[in-house]
Design a protein around this motif. Structure first.
Motif, PDB file in Angstrom:
ATOM      1  N   ASP A 275       0.835  -1.201   0.000  1.00 34.15           N
ATOM      2  CA  ASP A 275       0.000   0.000   0.000  1.00 34.15           C
ATOM      3  C   ASP A 275       0.871   1.253   0.000  1.00 34.15           C
ATOM      4  O   ASP A 275       1.477   1.606   1.015  1.00 34.15           O
ATOM      5  N   ARG A 276       0.914   1.930  -1.126  1.00 33.29           N
ATOM      6  CA  ARG A 276       1.713   3.151  -1.232  1.00 33.29           C
ATOM      7  C   ARG A 276       1.263   4.223  -0.239  1.00 33.29           C
ATOM      8  O   ARG A 276       2.068   5.051   0.192  1.00 33.29           O
ATOM      9  N   SER A 277      -0.018   4.243   0.098  1.00 33.09           N
ATOM     10  CA  SER A 277      -0.520   5.304   0.979  1.00 33.09           C
ATOM     11  C   SER A 277      -0.009   5.184   2.413  1.00 33.09           C
ATOM     12  O   SER A 277      -0.225   6.085   3.224  1.00 33.09           O
ATOM     13  N   ALA A 385      -1.941   5.382  -3.941  1.00 31.02           N
ATOM     14  CA  ALA A 385      -1.144   6.587  -4.186  1.00 31.02           C
ATOM     15  C   ALA A 385      -0.303   6.881  -2.957  1.00 31.02           C
ATOM     16  O   ALA A 385      -0.740   6.669  -1.825  1.00 31.02           O
ATOM     17  N   TYR A 386       0.912   7.374  -3.184  1.00 34.70           N
ATOM     18  CA  TYR A 386       1.794   7.691  -2.076  1.00 34.70           C
ATOM     19  C   TYR A 386       1.193   8.792  -1.193  1.00 34.70           C
ATOM     20  O   TYR A 386       0.510   9.699  -1.680  1.00 34.70           O
ATOM     21  N   ALA A 387       1.473   8.696   0.097  1.00 36.36           N
ATOM     22  CA  ALA A 387       1.020   9.713   1.038  1.00 36.36           C
ATOM     23  C   ALA A 387       1.659  11.052   0.696  1.00 36.36           C
ATOM     24  O   ALA A 387       2.768  11.120   0.169  1.00 36.36           O
ATOM     25  N   ASP A 388       0.952  12.122   0.988  1.00 38.61           N
ATOM     26  CA  ASP A 388       1.438  13.475   0.743  1.00 38.61           C
ATOM     27  C   ASP A 388       2.694  13.712   1.571  1.00 38.61           C
ATOM     28  O   ASP A 388       2.710  13.479   2.782  1.00 38.61           O
ATOM     29  N   GLY A 389       3.741  14.199   0.923  1.00 38.46           N
ATOM     30  CA  GLY A 389       4.988  14.441   1.618  1.00 38.46           C
ATOM     31  C   GLY A 389       4.891  15.486   2.699  1.00 38.46           C
ATOM     32  O   GLY A 389       5.755  15.575   3.570  1.00 38.46           O
ATOM     33  N   ALA A 390       3.844  16.291   2.680  1.00 39.23           N
ATOM     34  CA  ALA A 390       3.683  17.335   3.692  1.00 39.23           C
ATOM     35  C   ALA A 390       3.117  16.810   4.989  1.00 39.23           C
ATOM     36  O   ALA A 390       3.087  17.502   5.994  1.00 39.23           O
ATOM     37  N   LYS A 391       2.615  15.570   4.990  1.00 35.02           N
ATOM     38  CA  LYS A 391       1.977  15.027   6.185  1.00 35.02           C
ATOM     39  C   LYS A 391       3.008  14.677   7.245  1.00 35.02           C
ATOM     40  O   LYS A 391       4.116  14.330   6.948  1.00 35.02           O
TER      41      LYS A 391
END
Length: 391
Positions: A275-277, A385-391
Motif C-alpha cells: 500500500d503506497r498510501s 497513491a503515495y502519502a502526501d509528503g507534507a503530512k
C-alpha cells in the motif's frame, strides 16, 4: 658517474611506498574491529578468524555475500569526499547476510584505484571499519590495487565480501511465510547504493553540479547524494531474537526496488499488495523525480523510495515488531499482508498472462512482480497513491 637506481614499477605508475603508507594510516581503524577471534593483526597474506565458537552450534551454516557500491563512488570522487563510501559497502554486503538470519563474523574489502593516494584510501577503509564495528563484523583483511592506465588518477572502485553464521533450524526464508503474515517496512536513509546511474543521468541532464547548492536540503548536491546507507544488522538480529520465531523472512531492498525484492522472499502461490498510501517517499526521491519530469511510480523498479528493508512477520507479532524497530531508531510500519490463492484483480492488472513458475519484474507501475534474479517467488505489486509528503 653511475646512473641513479630507478624503480621500473614506479616508472610504470605504481607507487608501492604510497601503498605502504595507506596501510599505516588505516591500521588503527581496522584493529578497532578485531575481537579475540581475530589472529595475526593487519598486513598478513590471509586474515585469520578463530572459529572455535562454532562448536557450540548444533548445526552451523555459513552465509556469505559479496557486493560493491556501484556508481555512487563517482560522486565521492567528484567532490573529493570518501569517508562514507565504506559504510555503503558494509551495508550492501553485511545486510544481505542478515536476510537469512545469520550473524556476520568477518569481512574483507578490495579497492582498485588509478593512483594510490594514502589519505584517500585511509578514508575509505576508515568508513568500512567504522561500519564493521557498528554491525559486529571483524574486518580481517583487504587489498588495495593500483591500476594506472586502466583507471584515472582520481578513479577507484570498492568491493567486499563477508561471512556469517546461522543455526540450520533458524534460517529465515519463504518456506516459513504463512497466510495472513504482516509485511513490515523499515525506512531507508535515502537512496542507499542503488539506482545511481539513473541519479547521475538526471543530475547531468539538468545541468546540476555536485558542488551546487541543493536548495531543498540545505547542502550541496554531492553531500545529499552521498548520504550513507543505513545499517540494519544489529537491530534486525535483536528483532529475530526478541520475536522468538515470529520473523519469517526478510528482504533487503536493493537493486530492483520494493516489489521484486519482496517477491524473492515469498513462496510461490502467495501475494502481497504493498500500500503506497502507508508512507511518503523521502524528499530526495520526490525532488529527483520532479527534476526528471517523471513520477515516483516510474522509479519503483530502480529506487527503494524510502524502504530499506522489509520483514515478513507472524500476524500476532506485527505490533511487537514495529515497536521494537521504532525503539531501535528504525522507523517502521505495516505496508501489506500476505495472501495465498487467487490474486486480486484491478485496473493495474497486466493484459499478459502471469506465469507463476517464472520470475518476472513488474515492467509498469501496478503490475505484479513474480520473484527476481532467478528466484521463483511470490507475487507483489504496489497499489494506491503515495502519502502526501507534507503530512
Amino acid at each position: 658517474m653511475a646512473a641513479s637506481p630507478t624503480n621500473p614499477y614506479s616508472e610504470a605508475g605504481v607507487d608501492t611506498a604510497a601503498g605502504d603508507l595507506a596501510v599505516e594510516l588505516m591500521k588503527s581503524s581496522v584493529r578497532a574491529t578485531h575481537g579475540p577471534e581475530v589472529l595475526g593483526g593487519v598486513g598478513g597474506f590471509a586474515g585469520l578468524f578463530d572459529a572455535s565458537a562454532l562448536r557450540d552450534f548444533r548445526r552451523p551454516l555459513l552465509a556469505t555475500s559479496t557486493d560493491g557500491v556501484g556508481t555512487k563512488v563517482a560522486i565521492a570522487q567528484a567532490i573529493d569526499k570518501h569517508d562514507t563510501i565504506g559504510q555503503d559497502l558494509v551495508g550492501m554486503v553485511v545486510d544481505d547476510i542478515v536476510v537469512v538470519g545469520a550473524k556476520p563474523l568477518f569481512m574483507t574489502d578490495y579497492i582498485a584505484c588509478g593512483k594510490v593516494v594514502p589519505e584517500r584510501i585511509a578514508d575509505i577503509v576508515r568508513g568500512i571499519a567504522e561500519a564493521c564495528s557498528a554491525t559486529g563484523t571483524a574486518l580481517v583483511g583487504g587489498e588495495t590495487a593500483e591500476h594506472p592506465g586502466l583507471l584515472g588518477a582520481r578513479d577507484y572502485d570498492v568491493a567486499g565480501a563477508a561471512t556469517g553464521v546461522v543455526e540450520a533450524d533458524a534460517i529465515l526464508g519463504a518456506e516459513l511465510v504463512q497466510d495472513g503474515d504482516a509485511v513490515i517496512a523499515v525506512a531507508s536513509s535515502g537512496l542507499h547504493s542503488n539506482g545511481y546511474s539513473l541519479v547521475r543521468h538526471i543530475v547531468t541532464r539538468a545541468g546540476i553540479g555536485y558542488g551546487d547548492n541543493a536548495a531543498d536540503f540545505g547542502a550541496t548536491w554531492g553531500e545529499v547524494l552521498l548520504e550513507p546507507t543505513r545499517l540494519y544488522t544489529l537491530p534486525l538480529l535483536r528483532l529475530i531474537e526478541q520475536l522468538g520465531g515470529g520473523v519469517h523472512s526478510l528482504s533487503h531492498v536493493t537493486g530492483g526496488g520494493i516489489a521484486a525484492n519482496l517477491a524473492r522472499v515469498l513462496p510461490q502461490g502467495s501475494w502481497v499488495e504493498v500500500d503506497r498510501s502507508s508512507w511518503s517517499p523521502s524528499p530526495v526521491f520526490r525532488v529527483l523525480s520532479d527534476i526528471a519530469g517523471t513520477t515516483l511510480e516510474s522509479a519503483e523498479g530502480t529506487w527503494n523510495l524510502g524502504i530499506g528493508f522489509l520483514a515478513v512477520v507472524a500476524a500476532d507479532k506485527k505490533d511487537a515488531a514495529i515497536a521494537a524497530l521504532n525503539a531501535e531508531g528504525m522507523p517502521s510500519w505495516q505496508v501489506g499482508t500476505v495472501g495465498f490463492g487467487p490474486r486480486p484483480t484491478g485496473e493495474f492488472d497486466s493484459p499478459r498472462p502471469l506465469t507463476a513458475s517464472l520470475p518476472r519484474r513488474a515492467e509498469t507501475p501496478g503490475e505484479w512482480a513474480l520473484g527476481a534474479k532467478g528466484v521463483d517467488g511470490g507475487a507483489v505489486r504496489l497499489v494506491g497513491a503515495y502519502a502526501d509528503g507534507a503530512k
